[in-house]
Write an enzyme that holds these catalytic residues in place. Structure first.
Site, PDB file in Angstrom:
ATOM      1  N   GLU A 102       2.357  -4.332  -0.567  1.00  0.00           N
ATOM      2  CA  GLU A 102       3.175  -3.606  -1.538  1.00  0.00           C
ATOM      3  C   GLU A 102       2.936  -4.132  -2.953  1.00  0.00           C
ATOM      4  OE1 GLU A 102       7.207  -3.555  -0.011  1.00  0.00           O
ATOM      5  OE2 GLU A 102       6.605  -2.081   1.510  1.00  0.00           O
TER       6      GLU A 102
ATOM      7  N   GLU B 188      -3.051   0.711   7.699  1.00  0.00           N
ATOM      8  CA  GLU B 188      -4.197   1.410   8.288  1.00  0.00           C
ATOM      9  C   GLU B 188      -5.342   1.523   7.286  1.00  0.00           C
ATOM     10  OE1 GLU B 188      -1.059   2.258   8.154  1.00  0.00           O
ATOM     11  OE2 GLU B 188      -0.453   3.589   9.778  1.00  0.00           O
TER      12      GLU B 188
ATOM     13  N   CYS C 281      -2.968   8.111   5.435  1.00  0.00           N
ATOM     14  CA  CYS C 281      -3.816   7.294   6.323  1.00  0.00           C
ATOM     15  C   CYS C 281      -4.534   8.165   7.355  1.00  0.00           C
ATOM     16  CB  CYS C 281      -2.985   6.213   7.004  1.00  0.00           C
ATOM     17  SG  CYS C 281      -2.476   4.929   5.848  1.00  0.00           S
TER      18      CYS C 281
HETATM   19  N1  THU Z   1       3.342   1.933   5.675  1.00  0.00           N
HETATM   20  C1  THU Z   1       2.154   1.599   6.257  1.00  0.00           C
HETATM   21  O1  THU Z   1       1.631   0.498   6.059  1.00  0.00           O
HETATM   22  N2  THU Z   1       1.550   2.517   7.052  1.00  0.00           N
HETATM   23  C2  THU Z   1       2.041   3.759   7.300  1.00  0.00           C
HETATM   24  O2  THU Z   1       1.341   4.573   7.886  1.00  0.00           O
HETATM   25  C3  THU Z   1       3.404   4.109   6.883  1.00  0.00           C
HETATM   26  C4  THU Z   1       3.996   3.220   5.852  1.00  0.00           C
HETATM   27  C5  THU Z   1       3.991   0.950   4.789  1.00  0.00           C
HETATM   28  C6  THU Z   1       3.940   1.302   3.332  1.00  0.00           C
HETATM   29  C7  THU Z   1       5.126   0.554   2.794  1.00  0.00           C
HETATM   30  O3  THU Z   1       4.707  -0.760   2.463  1.00  0.00           O
HETATM   31  C8  THU Z   1       6.094   0.476   3.959  1.00  0.00           C
HETATM   32  O4  THU Z   1       5.353   0.822   5.113  1.00  0.00           O
HETATM   33  C9  THU Z   1       7.281   1.417   3.831  1.00  0.00           C
HETATM   34  O5  THU Z   1       6.862   2.717   3.589  1.00  0.00           O
END
Ligand code: THU
Length: 142
Positions: free
Chosen positions: A51, A62, A100
């Protein structure tokens, strides 16, 4: 290219995804996600969400796994395992977001396997065609 994945490969992939949850950098959402990507040559690349204080700069787990692998020269992929949850507890399935899925579409065929895993051992398995039907990909550009 279509790939046969062995039970052993599937188990190792899920274990790699669950182990990667501790590397998630999610100080804003506290939602930790981890992915493990199996290449056609049997190698595994992991990724976790990263993040950013400027929220839109966040990268999903992903895509992190795909970009690590593609950056290392891999182009052929068999499967990805994904897990995640609040504070790193993978108590529910964590399906990949639409962006993704589209990145998977760039590098993978319709039979590419997507494994969703929970920490209690439960799993769900989908093909990319199931999760992204009627998709737009490199072939559409001619
Ligand atoms: N997130 C992922 O890493 N992969 C996904 O396919 C869905 C969401 C993460 C992004 C963010 O850091 C957190 O989950 C909340 O949305």
């Amino acid at each position: 290219m279509s790939h046969q994945i062995t039970q052993d490969q599937e188990e190792r992939l899920v274990q790699a995804a669950l182990a990667g949850l501790s590397r998630s950098y999610a100080p804003y959402s506290h939602f930790h996600v981890s992915a493990a990507l199996l290449c056609g040559d049997g190698t595994i690349y992991t990724g976790n969400n990263i993040e950013n204080a400027a929220y839109s700069a966040t990268v999903c787990a992903e895509r992190c796994a795909f970009f690590q692998a593609v950056g290392a020269g891999k182009r052929d992929f068999a499967a990805i395992a994904v897990c995640g949850g609040r504070d790193g507890a993978a108590e529910d399935f964590c399906p990949p977001c639409g962006v993704c899925r589209q990145v998977m579409r760039e590098f993978c065929g319709p039979d590419f396997r997507i494994l969703l895993a929970k920490e209690n051992g439960e799993q769900r398995s989908y093909t990319l065609a199931e999760l992204l039907p009627e998709s737009f990909g490199p072939d559409n550009l001619g």
